[in-house]
Write a protein that holds these residues in place. Structure first.
Motif, PDB file in Angstrom:
ATOM      1  N   GLU A 132       0.923  -1.198   0.127  1.00  0.00           N
ATOM      2  CA  GLU A 132      -0.070  -0.035   0.045  1.00  0.00           C
ATOM      3  C   GLU A 132       1.053   1.109   0.014  1.00  0.00           C
ATOM      4  O   GLU A 132       0.615   2.161  -0.784  1.00  0.00           O
ATOM      5  CB  GLU A 132      -0.999   0.038   1.130  1.00  0.00           C
ATOM      6  N   CYS A 165      -3.262  -2.482  -4.463  1.00  0.00           N
ATOM      7  CA  CYS A 165      -2.987  -3.164  -3.313  1.00  0.00           C
ATOM      8  C   CYS A 165      -4.565  -3.402  -2.886  1.00  0.00           C
ATOM      9  O   CYS A 165      -4.765  -4.529  -2.384  1.00  0.00           O
ATOM     10  CB  CYS A 165      -2.675  -2.208  -2.313  1.00  0.00           C
ATOM     11  N   ALA A 223      -4.922   3.815  -5.124  1.00  0.00           N
ATOM     12  CA  ALA A 223      -4.580   2.918  -3.876  1.00  0.00           C
ATOM     13  C   ALA A 223      -5.617   1.653  -4.330  1.00  0.00           C
ATOM     14  O   ALA A 223      -5.865   0.819  -3.503  1.00  0.00           O
ATOM     15  CB  ALA A 223      -5.181   3.293  -2.576  1.00  0.00           C
TER      16      ALA A 223
END
Ligand code: NAD
Length: 503
Positions: free
Chosen positions: A112, A200, A197
Motif C-alpha cells: 500500500e 493493493c 490505492a
C-alpha cells in the motif's frame, strides 16, 4: 443428448475454464463443503440461491472484476449464497478477514505504501493489525418486547449488495474493516477504491475471496472494480443490485454519493481542532498531540490538525512537545514550508485568497517537510510544529501532513470559537485537554462533533487507548457515527399476537 444436458455441460465447461483463468494466483480448486453446516430450515433460501446461479463469466475471479456490473452481479449471487449458509458463514468470514489482515499486515502495508507513497510503513502495518477490533457478528442482537399481547421481535437484517468507496489514505484497512461490518450484517459488498490505492486493494480482495471460498464455498462476497474511475463509481451507484452506499472520503465524493438518489452512509472529511487549557497536564497533552498528529504522517481523518492553546500554558506545552519527539520551526522556516506546501490563489473563495494543498507533501515524512522548511532534524522526529494565527492555511485546510500549527488564544471562549470555525461544520472530531468540566462541556456542546476526545490522542476515540470500538469509516454528515454491523442493516419487526409470552 437432451438440450438440458447440453446446457449443463456448456455451463460446467465454462465454469472450469473460468476457474482456470483465475487460478494463476491461487491453489483453491474445491470449496470445503463441510466447513459451514447447512441449516435444514433454510431450504427456501437454498432454492433462491440455486435460481440465482450466476453466469460462468463471474467464476474464478475471486472478487476482482473489470466492470461494476459484473462485480454487482457476482456480489448479488454471493449475497444469496451467504443467506443460504447462515450466521456460521458470516462468522467464518469475519474470522478470515481479521486473521488475514493481521497475518499479512507487513506485506500489505508495504504494497500500500509503495503504491500510494503516503504515510508511514510502521503505522500502515499497525492499522492492519487493528482490524481484529472491528465489531462483527456478535454486535447484532435482536430487540424483543413481551407483554399482554404476546411477543415482538425486531431483527437487524441485511440489505443485499453495498457499494463502498474507499480512500487513498487507508485503502486496505478501510476495505477490511468495511468487509467485517458489512458481511457480519449479512450483506455482500462491491468496492470502488481510490485509483491511486486500487492495486493493493485488489490484492487484498483477491486473497480474502480465495480464503473465503476455500472455507465456505462462497464466491465473491467482497468484490472490487479492478480499475476504478468516476465512470465505475457512477455504474456502481446506478446498478439495481446496489441497495446502499458507504463512502469514505473527502467533500467531493460525499456530495457525489448524496446526489445518486440511493441511500448513502457518508464518512466524510474532518479538520480536527485541539483546545488546550491551563488546567490540563501539559506533558500528557503534548504526548497525546504528537501521538495523534504524527500517526501515519497525519493521514487520519480524526488526526489532530491544529492546536489552540491558552496563552498562560502555551510555552509549557510547546516545551513539552519539543522534549517528546517534535521539533519547533522558526517563523522563517514555517514560512518556507507554507510556500512549499500550499499554492495560494488570489481571488478564489469568495474574493479571498484560497490555499490549495500541494499533493507532494500530503502524508510525507517529517524529513521531507523539514527539507522544504530548510531545517535539519533528528531522524526520529515524529512531528513538526510552529506558531501562527487562526487564518493560516495550515489551520484552515485539512492538510494531512506531520506538521501542527499552534495558535495562542486569550480565553477558553476564544479557543472554542476558533476551534468551531476551523472545523468548518464537518462535525467530525474535536479534542480538548482540560480538567475543567465546564470548559469540556462547553466545547463538546459548541463543536457538536461525532467524536469528542478529552485528555487523550485522537485514536482514543476509536477504542485505541480509550473505551469503544474501531472502524475506519466514521459517518459524519449522515449521522450514523462510527460504523458497525448495525449500520448496514434494515430493522424488521415480527409480531406474535397473544401467544408465546411464557409468564
Ligand atoms: P478523496 O475524497 O480524494 O477520495 C476518496 C474516494 O472518493 C476515492 O475512492 C476517490 O476515488 C473517490 N472520489 C473522489 N471524488 C469523487 C467524485 N467526485 N465522485 C466519485 N468518487 C470520488 O479522499 P482521499 O484523499 O482518498 O482520503 C482523504 C479524505 O477522506 C479526507 O478528507 C479524510 O478526512 C476523509 N476520510 C474520512 C474518513 C471518515 O471515516 N470520516 C476516513 C478516512 C478518510
Amino acid at each position: 443428448m437432451s438440450s438440458v444436458n447440453e446446457t449443463l455441460i456448456r455451463d460446467v465447461v465454462s465454469e472450469v475454464l473460468g476457474r482456470l483463468g483465475g487460478a494463476a494466483t491461487t491453489t483453491v480448486t474445491q470449496p470445503a463443503t463441510a466447513a459451514v453446516k447447512d441449516d435444514p430450515c433454510v431450504a427456501a433460501a437454498k432454492r433462491a440461491a440455486a435460481t440465482a446461479k450466476a453466469a460462468p463469466a463471474l467464476r474464478g475471479k475471486f472478487g476482482v472484476f473489470a466492470t461494476a456490473d459484473e462485480a454487482c452481479a457476482a456480489a448479488q449471487e454471493a449475497f444469496a449464497q451467504l443467506q443460504q449458509k447462515g450466521i456460521a458463514a458470516r462468522r467464518k468470514i469475519e474470522e478470515i478477514v481479521k486473521t488475514m489482515a493481521e497475518k499479512n499486515a507487513e506485506l500489505w502495508g508495504k504494497i500500500e505504501l509503495e503504491e500510494t507513497k503516503i504515510g508511514r510503513l510502521d503505522h500502515k502495518i499497525a492499522k492492519l493489525g487493528l482490524i481484529k477490533l472491528v465489531p462483527g457478528v456478535d454486535w447484532l442482537r435482536p430487540d424483543a418486547r413481551s407483554g399482554d399481547h404476546g411477543i415482538t421481535l425486531e431483527e437487524y437484517t441485511p440489505f443485499g449488495v453495498v457499494g463502498a468507496i474507499t480512500p487513498s489514505t487507508h485503502s486496505i484497512p478501510t476495505l477490511s474493516g468495511n468487509i467485517v461490518n458489512i458481511v457480519a450484517a449479512g450483506n455482500a459488498v462491491v468496492f470502488n477504491a481510490h485509483p491511486s490505492a486500487a492495486k493493493c486493494a485488489a490484492v487484498a480482495v483477491r486473497a480474502y475471496n480465495e480464503a473465503i471460498y476455500r472455507e465456505t464455498g462462497i464466491e465473491n462476497i467482497a468484490c472490487i472494480i479492478e480499475k476504478p474511475s468516476l465512470d465505475s463509481f457512477n455504474a456502481l451507484c446506478k446498478n439495481d443490485n446496489t441497495r446502499l452506499l458507504l463512502v469514505t472520503g473527502g467533500p467531493a465524493v460525499v456530495k457525489a454519493a448524496m446526489q445518486t438518489g440511493k441511500r448513502a452512509i457518508c464518512a466524510g472529511p474532518g479538520n480536527p481542532p485541539v483546545l488546550v487549557d491551563d488546567t490540563c497536564c501539559p506533558t500528557r497533552a503534548a504526548k497525546a498531540i504528537i501521538s495523534g498528529g504524527a500517526f501515519d504522517n497525519n493521514l487520519l481523518c480524526i488526526g489532530e490538525k491544529q492546536v489552540f492553546v491558552l496563552e498562560s500554558v502555551a510555552d509549557k506545552l510547546m516545551q513539552r512537545m519539543s522534549e517528546n519527539g517534535a521539533v519547533k520551526l522558526t517563523n522563517a522556516q514555517f514560512d518556507a514550508l507554507t510556500k512549499a506546501a500550499f499554492t495560494i490563489k488570489e481571488g478564489e473563495g469568495g474574493g479571498c485568497a484560497q490555499a490549495h494543498t500541494n499533493k507532494d507533501f500530503i502524508g510525507k515524512d517529517t524529513s521531507v517537510l523539514a527539507k522544504a522548511a530548510g531545517v535539519n532534524i533528528p531522524a526520529d522526529t515524529q512531528l513538526l510544529f510552529g506558531e501562527t494565527d487562526a487564518n493560516h492555511p495550515f489551520v484552515q485546510e485539512e492538510q494531512m501532513m506531520p506538521f501542527i500549527p499552534i495558535v495562542r488564544v486569550k480565553s477558553v471562549e476564544e479557543g472554542i470559537a476558533k476551534s468551531l470555525q476551523s472545523e468548518h461544520g464537518y462535525k467530525h472530531t474535536a479534542i480538548i485537554h482540560s480538567h475543567d468540566v465546564e470548559n469540556i462541556t462547553a466545547m463538546a456542546r459548541t463543536l457538536d462533533t461525532t467524536l469528542f476526545v478529552k485528555n487523550g490522542p485522537c485514536a482514543a476515540g476509536l477504542g485505541l487507548g480509550g473505551e469503544g470500538y474501531l472502524s475506519f469509516s466514521i459517518a459524519t454528515p449522515t449521522g450514523e457515527g462510527i460504523t458497525n454491523p448495525r449500520t448496514f442493516t434494515r430493522v424488521r419487526r415480527c409480531v406474535m399476537v397473544d401467544n408465546l409470552r411464557i409468564y
